[in-house]
Write a protein that holds these residues in place. Structure first.
Motif, short mmCIF file in Angstrom:
data_model
loop_
_atom_site.label_atom_id
_atom_site.label_comp_id
_atom_site.label_asym_id
_atom_site.label_seq_id
_atom_site.Cartn_x
_atom_site.Cartn_y
_atom_site.Cartn_z
N VAL A 181 11.11 -15.94 -4.80
CA VAL A 181 11.43 -16.36 -6.25
C VAL A 181 12.61 -15.94 -6.32
CG1 VAL A 181 10.77 -15.90 -8.40
CG2 VAL A 181 8.82 -15.86 -7.24
N GLY A 230 13.68 -2.54 -1.88
CA GLY A 230 12.82 -3.40 -2.47
C GLY A 230 13.48 -4.23 -3.47
N LYS A 259 15.00 -7.78 1.10
CA LYS A 259 15.99 -8.38 2.38
C LYS A 259 15.12 -8.63 3.12
CE LYS A 259 17.87 -4.36 2.10
NZ LYS A 259 16.93 -3.76 0.37
N THR A 260 14.02 -7.91 3.66
CA THR A 260 13.06 -7.98 4.69
C THR A 260 11.55 -9.15 4.32
OG1 THR A 260 12.81 -5.59 4.56
CG2 THR A 260 11.37 -6.85 5.58
N CYS A 261 11.94 -9.15 3.37
CA CYS A 261 10.89 -10.43 2.93
C CYS A 261 11.63 -11.74 3.08
CB CYS A 261 10.77 -10.09 1.30
SG CYS A 261 10.04 -11.74 0.45
N TYR A 269 16.67 -6.73 -8.63
CA TYR A 269 16.67 -7.86 -9.81
C TYR A 269 16.78 -7.46 -10.67
CZ TYR A 269 13.83 -9.99 -5.50
OH TYR A 269 13.69 -10.12 -4.31
N ARG A 295 2.54 -13.23 -7.48
CA ARG A 295 1.37 -12.04 -7.48
C ARG A 295 0.13 -12.02 -7.80
NH1 ARG A 295 3.61 -9.89 -2.57
NH2 ARG A 295 5.62 -11.10 -2.63
N ARG A 338 9.04 -3.83 -4.98
CA ARG A 338 8.18 -3.09 -3.92
C ARG A 338 7.55 -1.69 -5.17
NH1 ARG A 338 10.43 -0.62 -0.19
NH2 ARG A 338 9.71 -2.61 0.94
N1 LIG Z 1 12.00 -12.91 -3.60
C1 LIG Z 1 10.41 -12.39 -4.04
N2 LIG Z 1 9.85 -12.80 -4.37
C2 LIG Z 1 8.43 -12.39 -4.15
N3 LIG Z 1 8.16 -11.54 -3.56
C3 LIG Z 1 9.13 -10.74 -3.02
C4 LIG Z 1 10.86 -11.40 -3.57
N4 LIG Z 1 11.56 -10.27 -3.60
C5 LIG Z 1 11.04 -9.27 -2.96
N5 LIG Z 1 9.78 -8.96 -3.24
C6 LIG Z 1 8.56 -8.63 -2.76
O1 LIG Z 1 8.51 -7.55 -2.66
C7 LIG Z 1 8.04 -6.04 -1.63
C8 LIG Z 1 9.53 -5.54 -1.09
O2 LIG Z 1 10.12 -6.72 -1.03
P1 LIG Z 1 11.16 -5.52 0.52
O3 LIG Z 1 10.26 -5.53 1.37
O4 LIG Z 1 11.69 -7.46 1.42
O5 LIG Z 1 12.49 -5.44 0.02
P2 LIG Z 1 13.93 -5.28 0.83
O6 LIG Z 1 14.48 -5.51 0.15
O7 LIG Z 1 14.14 -5.18 2.31
O8 LIG Z 1 13.99 -3.07 1.03
P3 LIG Z 1 13.63 -1.93 2.00
O9 LIG Z 1 15.13 -1.82 2.17
O10 LIG Z 1 13.13 -0.84 1.46
O11 LIG Z 1 12.76 -1.85 3.11
C9 LIG Z 1 7.89 -6.91 -0.97
O12 LIG Z 1 6.07 -6.74 -1.03
C10 LIG Z 1 8.11 -8.66 -1.61
O13 LIG Z 1 6.98 -9.51 -0.50
#
Ligand SMILES: Nc1ncnc2c1ncn2[C@@H]1O[C@H](COP(=O)(O)OP(=O)(O)OP(=O)(O)O)[C@@H](O)[C@H]1O
Length: 342
Positions: A18, A50, A53-55, A183, A195, A222
């Protein structure tokens, strides 16, 4: 109450990401040459914790695999695989070529040669938390292999580039940079809503409650998903049919300490030692901290490495540093996990 607990796990890749269209389009565009069997530019993703990025990286890689039979992919978390050997081993695992490799004794050049020779198809490699790599030269090794396309993920762009040597800097400075910002409240609500729809029964959580959770999560998806999960679990245990504002408020500190605990568990051995010393002292100067650290480690790292470790721990709200250079003191952070984005 909970209809699908998997959607609350951190590694879950949602069917729809999203509010990250611009970033995803950018990343997919960078990776597009891979579909033609050509190497992609290195993608470098930056942003606080959170923010997806990873997602998004996982999602883009999955889409690539859906559109090509040949692409091979691997995800590496550099918190866990923090040196050259571990990264190379993980990449061989992704290629299914670890047979007759002995983790302790096979020279790393053998691992590298094997990856170099596996060049029949493109290999897309995600290096998450790449700033945690202790031996960054492995990036150079991988960069020079034409069949490998890299997606690098780190929190802070400046910090990442300032810790590369000249040789690596000149290569990676041309990477396609994709910045992820925290966000907004409405974006977090939309992520939570998706979710809740896939993981909770109808009517368990109201729009006003999603807004309350989003507000407490301060831009960190997260934390938001964690609060929803903790509150739903508690309601489920209590035999309740739906959430309440009280349950949500109570879930906030619980979620933060759960996330903090998980982060502490991910720390490297040296970071754990530093954390313990700071915890024992309550408050400590960098000089004393380094002296104690040296005494407690068989193979202490340089002051510069220790500064990097501490910087990362600060970033994750595990510790705080106050004051300028020599006058600085470190203490455990009292600020709530996830409040950094507020
Ligand atoms: N745009 C999105 N749509 C749906 N779910 C999301 C979105 N962004 C984040 N999430 C969910 O939020 C959680 C955290 O996201 P993610 O691990 O990608 O963050 P990150 O930026 O990689 O954080 P970090 O730097 O701590 O690793 C995960 O469960 C992910 O699936």
């Amino acid at each position: 109450m909970i209809t699908d607990a998997r959607v609350f796990q951190d590694t879950f890749v949602p069917e729809e990401v999203v509010h990250r269209n611009t970033e995803l389009t950018h990343l997919s565009g960078v990776l597009a040459p891979v579909l033609r069997g050509e190497p992609a530019e290195t993608a470098a993703i930056f942003g606080p914790t959170g923010v997806g990025k990873t997602c998004c990286a996982r999602y883009a890689v999955e889409q690539l695999c859906e559109n090509s039979f040949n692409v091979r992919t691997q995800y590496v978390n550099c918190w866990q695989d923090y040196n050259r050997y571990r990264v190379l081993y993980r990449l061989l695992e992704g290629l299914d070529r670890t047979f007759d490799i002995h983790r302790q004794s096979t020279p790393r050049d053998v691992l590298y040669d094997r990856i170099r020779e596996a060049n029949e198809d493109p290999y897309v490699v995600v290096l998450d938390e790449v700033d945690q790599l202790e031996e960054k030269d492995v990036l150079y090794d991988l960069y020079t292999l034409p069949h490998i396309s890299l997606i690098l993920i780190a929190n802070d762009e400046q910090e990442f580039y300032s810790n590369l040597g000249d040789r690596l800097y000149s290569r990676l400075t041309g990477s396609e940079r994709i910045q992820f910002d925290p966000y907004s409240l409405d974006e977090i609500i939309a992520i939570l809503d998706a979710r809740a729809n896939s993981g909770l029964a109808d009517g368990v959580v109201s729009p006003a409650q999603l807004e309350l959770i989003a507000d407490r999560a301060a831009g960190d998806a997260r934390v938001a998903i964690g609060i929803l999960r903790t509150a739903a679990r508690k309601a489920h245990r209590d035999g309740a049919e739906s959430l309440t504002a009280e349950l949500i408020e109570a879930a906030v500190p619980d979620t933060r300490s759960e996330l903090r605990q998980k982060t502490i568990e991910q720390l490297s051995h040296d970071q754990q030692v530093l954390y313990k010393i700071i915890e024992e002292h309550g408050e400590i100067t960098p000089g004393t901290l380094y002296e104690e650290y040296e005494q407690r480690c068989d193979d202490p790292k340089s002051r510069r490495s220790v500064r990097n470790y501490l910087g990362k721990m600060e970033h994750y709200h595990l510790i705080d540093a106050e004051g300028e250079k020599r006058a600085r003191v470190y203490r455990l952070s009292e600020s709530a996990f996830g409040a950094r984005n507020s």
